[in-house]
Design a protein around this motif. Structure first.
Motif, PDB file in Angstrom:
ATOM      1  N   GLY A 300       0.826  -1.189   0.000  1.00 55.82           N
ATOM      2  CA  GLY A 300       0.000   0.000   0.000  1.00 55.82           C
ATOM      3  C   GLY A 300       0.856   1.232   0.000  1.00 55.82           C
ATOM      4  N   GLY A 301       1.970   1.173   0.731  1.00 57.40           N
ATOM      5  CA  GLY A 301       2.927   2.260   0.686  1.00 57.40           C
ATOM      6  C   GLY A 301       3.824   2.092  -0.521  1.00 57.40           C
ATOM      7  N   PRO A 302       4.584   3.096  -0.840  1.00 60.43           N
ATOM      8  CA  PRO A 302       5.493   2.980  -1.975  1.00 60.43           C
ATOM      9  C   PRO A 302       6.536   1.915  -1.750  1.00 60.43           C
ATOM     10  N   GLY A 303       6.659   1.045  -2.716  1.00 58.62           N
ATOM     11  CA  GLY A 303       7.671  -0.005  -2.617  1.00 58.62           C
ATOM     12  C   GLY A 303       7.259  -1.158  -1.734  1.00 58.62           C
ATOM     13  N   GLY A 304       6.018  -1.186  -1.216  1.00 62.30           N
ATOM     14  CA  GLY A 304       5.597  -2.260  -0.340  1.00 62.30           C
ATOM     15  C   GLY A 304       5.281  -3.513  -1.100  1.00 62.30           C
ATOM     16  N   GLY A 305       5.497  -4.664  -0.475  1.00 62.28           N
ATOM     17  CA  GLY A 305       5.239  -5.932  -1.113  1.00 62.28           C
ATOM     18  C   GLY A 305       3.842  -6.415  -0.801  1.00 62.28           C
ATOM     19  N   PRO A 306       3.590  -7.712  -0.957  1.00 59.44           N
ATOM     20  CA  PRO A 306       2.284  -8.269  -0.641  1.00 59.44           C
ATOM     21  C   PRO A 306       1.970  -8.139   0.839  1.00 59.44           C
ATOM     22  N   GLU A 307       0.690  -8.222   1.155  1.00 56.34           N
ATOM     23  CA  GLU A 307       0.245  -8.019   2.524  1.00 56.34           C
ATOM     24  C   GLU A 307       0.810  -9.094   3.439  1.00 56.34           C
ATOM     25  N   GLY A 308       1.366  -8.659   4.581  1.00 54.32           N
ATOM     26  CA  GLY A 308       1.920  -9.573   5.563  1.00 54.32           C
ATOM     27  C   GLY A 308       3.330 -10.034   5.279  1.00 54.32           C
ATOM     28  N   PRO A 313      15.109  -4.709   3.569  1.00 45.85           N
ATOM     29  CA  PRO A 313      15.423  -3.574   4.457  1.00 45.85           C
ATOM     30  C   PRO A 313      16.195  -2.501   3.704  1.00 45.85           C
ATOM     31  N   LEU A 314      15.571  -1.903   2.714  1.00 43.42           N
ATOM     32  CA  LEU A 314      16.193  -0.867   1.910  1.00 43.42           C
ATOM     33  C   LEU A 314      15.564   0.480   2.236  1.00 43.42           C
ATOM     34  N   PRO A 315      16.361   1.538   2.265  1.00 43.81           N
ATOM     35  CA  PRO A 315      15.793   2.858   2.543  1.00 43.81           C
ATOM     36  C   PRO A 315      15.132   3.500   1.339  1.00 43.81           C
ATOM     37  N   LEU A 316      15.189   2.878   0.182  1.00 47.05           N
ATOM     38  CA  LEU A 316      14.574   3.443  -1.010  1.00 47.05           C
ATOM     39  C   LEU A 316      13.881   2.352  -1.800  1.00 47.05           C
ATOM     40  N   TYR A 317      12.968   2.753  -2.668  1.00 43.85           N
ATOM     41  CA  TYR A 317      12.274   1.807  -3.534  1.00 43.85           C
ATOM     42  C   TYR A 317      12.554   2.195  -4.987  1.00 43.85           C
ATOM     43  N   SER A 332      11.324   3.467 -18.096  1.00 38.52           N
ATOM     44  CA  SER A 332      10.873   4.443 -17.105  1.00 38.52           C
ATOM     45  C   SER A 332      11.154   3.880 -15.720  1.00 38.52           C
ATOM     46  N   ILE A 333      11.828   4.659 -14.879  1.00 35.22           N
ATOM     47  CA  ILE A 333      12.203   4.219 -13.532  1.00 35.22           C
ATOM     48  C   ILE A 333      11.800   5.289 -12.540  1.00 35.22           C
ATOM     49  N   VAL A 334      11.077   4.875 -11.511  1.00 38.73           N
ATOM     50  CA  VAL A 334      10.688   5.751 -10.406  1.00 38.73           C
ATOM     51  C   VAL A 334      11.483   5.338  -9.180  1.00 38.73           C
ATOM     52  N   CYS A 335      12.122   6.287  -8.520  1.00 39.33           N
ATOM     53  CA  CYS A 335      12.959   6.016  -7.354  1.00 39.33           C
ATOM     54  C   CYS A 335      12.617   7.009  -6.256  1.00 39.33           C
ATOM     55  N   GLY A 336      12.394   6.511  -5.061  1.00 36.69           N
ATOM     56  CA  GLY A 336      12.063   7.371  -3.926  1.00 36.69           C
ATOM     57  C   GLY A 336      12.476   6.735  -2.619  1.00 36.69           C
ATOM     58  N   THR A 337      12.373   7.489  -1.546  1.00 37.68           N
ATOM     59  CA  THR A 337      12.742   7.007  -0.219  1.00 37.68           C
ATOM     60  C   THR A 337      11.515   6.503   0.517  1.00 37.68           C
ATOM     61  N   LYS A 338      11.731   5.539   1.405  1.00 38.23           N
ATOM     62  CA  LYS A 338      10.647   5.000   2.216  1.00 38.23           C
ATOM     63  C   LYS A 338      10.481   5.838   3.482  1.00 38.23           C
ATOM     64  N   ASP A 389       9.000  17.465  -2.429  1.00 39.86           N
ATOM     65  CA  ASP A 389       7.669  17.670  -2.994  1.00 39.86           C
ATOM     66  C   ASP A 389       7.318  16.714  -4.125  1.00 39.86           C
ATOM     67  N   LYS A 390       8.290  15.983  -4.694  1.00 42.04           N
ATOM     68  CA  LYS A 390       7.987  15.108  -5.817  1.00 42.04           C
ATOM     69  C   LYS A 390       8.923  13.909  -5.816  1.00 42.04           C
ATOM     70  N   THR A 391       8.501  12.878  -6.565  1.00 44.33           N
ATOM     71  CA  THR A 391       9.295  11.657  -6.680  1.00 44.33           C
ATOM     72  C   THR A 391      10.105  11.697  -7.968  1.00 44.33           C
ATOM     73  N   PRO A 392      11.419  11.529  -7.912  1.00 44.45           N
ATOM     74  CA  PRO A 392      12.228  11.567  -9.131  1.00 44.45           C
ATOM     75  C   PRO A 392      11.872  10.435 -10.093  1.00 44.45           C
ATOM     76  N   CYS A 393      11.964  10.742 -11.360  1.00 53.23           N
ATOM     77  CA  CYS A 393      11.646   9.767 -12.402  1.00 53.23           C
ATOM     78  C   CYS A 393      12.667   9.887 -13.526  1.00 53.23           C
TER      79      CYS A 393
END
Length: 500
Positions: A300-308, A313-317, A332-338, A389-393
């Protein structure tokens, strides 16, 4: 049972800098054979530290900068002992002559070099390889020693003391007459994360490796006890020779008499955490790691996997998307911090390996800088600091060649024509045509290799560790002073690969 000959050469000019024999003398032509076979191994992509020379001698070699250390043995010996000695020899020379070892430096201080080899090896067997103890036996070359030698005419680095060398070294890694005006001890806990992810951010493999580096400037003979929280997470570990292993095995306390200066206290690996560990009783010395707790949340959050599931343990997705056509392609690559990581992620760099049939690439990034290297077919994207304010792409427009695709189409057409001929022949034969036709249909299902653009990542986070292993207390005993203490944490990338 040990090293017979040691050669120190310049690997740029392949000239001999120093040589020392403890057993049967080996001709210096062995260096030429080592360089020749080493170059052949590089072309065959099969590099190593050991080579067989003429079927009778074994040569162990290591290259550091412009210097190559070559040790030869013609009798049975332990390979790891020789490899470890060559590694430690370079560390000793750095402690004497500086971080950069060159041929000119070794020739200038050749007397000190041969004195060190005499102290480090006894009949080819390593006996004293720690810089702290060697500094007592062989004084480092400095201005005072040079003036003393110039006035008295003595050789540089010669031990003139008539005392027993073993009495000068109560501990091999530390001298007994160390004095500082300001006593300080600083620790750095550095952890590296290795992980392999799929395009959706799901964890495929992961591992955390760490080490504790110490910078010690303490007088006398201090005794340090280091308490660690969450030490139960440490699975594999190796220590500096000064650490008392029995103490750590009994109560997980790192107790040691430190070496002088900078050294690596321990290396460790974090065992993977399972869901069963969360349901078991945990001792009081275990403290919950908020970062690892946040990884158990569902997607549900950025970079999150399946439920449960527990994600890496990475600081970015990193979320890549790619499509390749006959003549064009797009990545196209989207990179951001958790958000769970409380410290900023710095020095982020992504390397995108493009397919071999890429002719040109035009990268553009909304934040940071992106460049294309035509020789290696890679796109490098660097982000010094993430915006709030934005996610780099990153967007890469590719021009693709069509030669490989046409060759693949021709081969597919040839296979299809052959299959049609076989099918008609079986149909004319009659009998069990149903089973034969089904077999042909299954054989016709070919697995086609899909073009990929794997992404490797680099990053650095200061002031935090991902595993939860922390230094709780540092106690210095056996001395009256109270030293200045400090602990820093670092999280860095190991090998981070995102498969597309």
């Amino acid at each position: 049972m040990g090293i017979d000959s040691l050669f120190i050469t310049n690997n740029k000019t392949e000239t001999l800098t120093a040589v020392k024999h403890w057993g049967p003398e080996t001709d210096s032509s062995v260096c030429e054979k080592v360089f020749e076979k080493h170059n052949e191994a590089i072309k065959a992509n099969s590099q190593g530290d050991v080579l067989a020379i003429d079927g009778k001698d074994y040569a162990f070699f290591q290259s550091r900068g412009e210097i190559t250390y070559i040790a030869t043995c013609n009798s049975e010996t332990q390979p790891l002992m020789v490899v470890e000695f060559l590694t430690q020899l370079h560390e000793v020379l750095k402690s004497y002559f500086g971080n950069v070892i060159t041929e000119a430096i070794l020739q200038e201080h050749h007397l000190t070099l041969y004195q060190l080899l005499d102290e480090m090896l006894d009949s080819g067997i390593p006996v004293n390889t720690h810089p702290g103890g060697l500094h007592v036996l062989v004084p480092p070359p400095n201005l005072a020693n040079r003036l003393h030698n110039a006035v008295l005419g003595t050789a540089s680095g010669v031990l003139v003391s008539d005392q027993d060398p073993t009495k000068l070294l109560p501990l091999p890694w530390r001298a007994s007459n160390i004095k500082y005006t300001s006593n300080e001890v600083y620790l750095d806990v550095i952890e590296h994360v290795d992980a392999t992810l799929d395009p959706e951010g799901k964890l495929l493999t992961s591992a955390i490796y760490g080490k504790i580096e110490v910078n010690c400037r303490l007088s006398g003979m201090p005794d340090i006890s280091l308490s660690l929280s969450n030490s139960h997470l440490i699975e594999d570990y190796s220590f500096h020779p000064s650490v008392r292993l029995a103490r750590f095995a009994s109560d997980r306390v790192v107790s040691f008499v430190p070496a002088d200066g900078k050294f690596t206290l321990m290396n460790y690996k974090i065992r993977p955490e399972s869901k069963e560990d969360k349901n078991q009783w945990q001792p009081k010395y275990i403290k919950q790691n908020p970062w690892m707790q946040s990884q158990t949340m569902g997607g549900g959050g950025p970079g999150g996997g399946p439920e449960g599931s527990i994600s890496a343990p990475l600081p970015l997705y990193i979320r890549p998307q790619s499509s390749f056509g006959p003549t064009q392609g797009r990545i196209s690559i989207v990179c951001g911090t958790k958000p769970a990581f409380e410290k900023p992620v710095e020095a982020v760099s992504l390397q995108v390996a493009l397919p071999s049939r890429v002719l040109s690439a035009d990268p553009s990034a909304t934040h940071g800088g992106a460049t294309f290297d035509d020789a290696s077919k890679t796109v490098n994207w660097t982000i010094d600091k993430f915006p709030a304010d934005k996610t780099p792409c990153l967007t890469v427009v590719l021009a693709m060649g069509s030669e490989q695709e046409s060759n693949n189409n021709n081969s597919d057409n040839t296979n299809n024509s052959n299959e049609n001929e076989n099918e008609n022949a079986l149909a004319m034969m009659g009998g069990r045509t149903d089973k034969s036709s089904s077999k042909l249909q299954s054989e016709r299902r070919k697995i086609k290799l899909q073009e990929t653009c794997n992404v490797t990542a680099q990053f650095s986070v200061a002031g935090v560790g991902v595993s939860g292993v922390k230094v709780e207390s540092v106690q210095v005993r056996n001395e009256k002073y109270k030293p200045t203490q400090g602990v820093r944490y670092h999280t860095r990338n190991g090998r981070i690969v995102v498969r597309t």
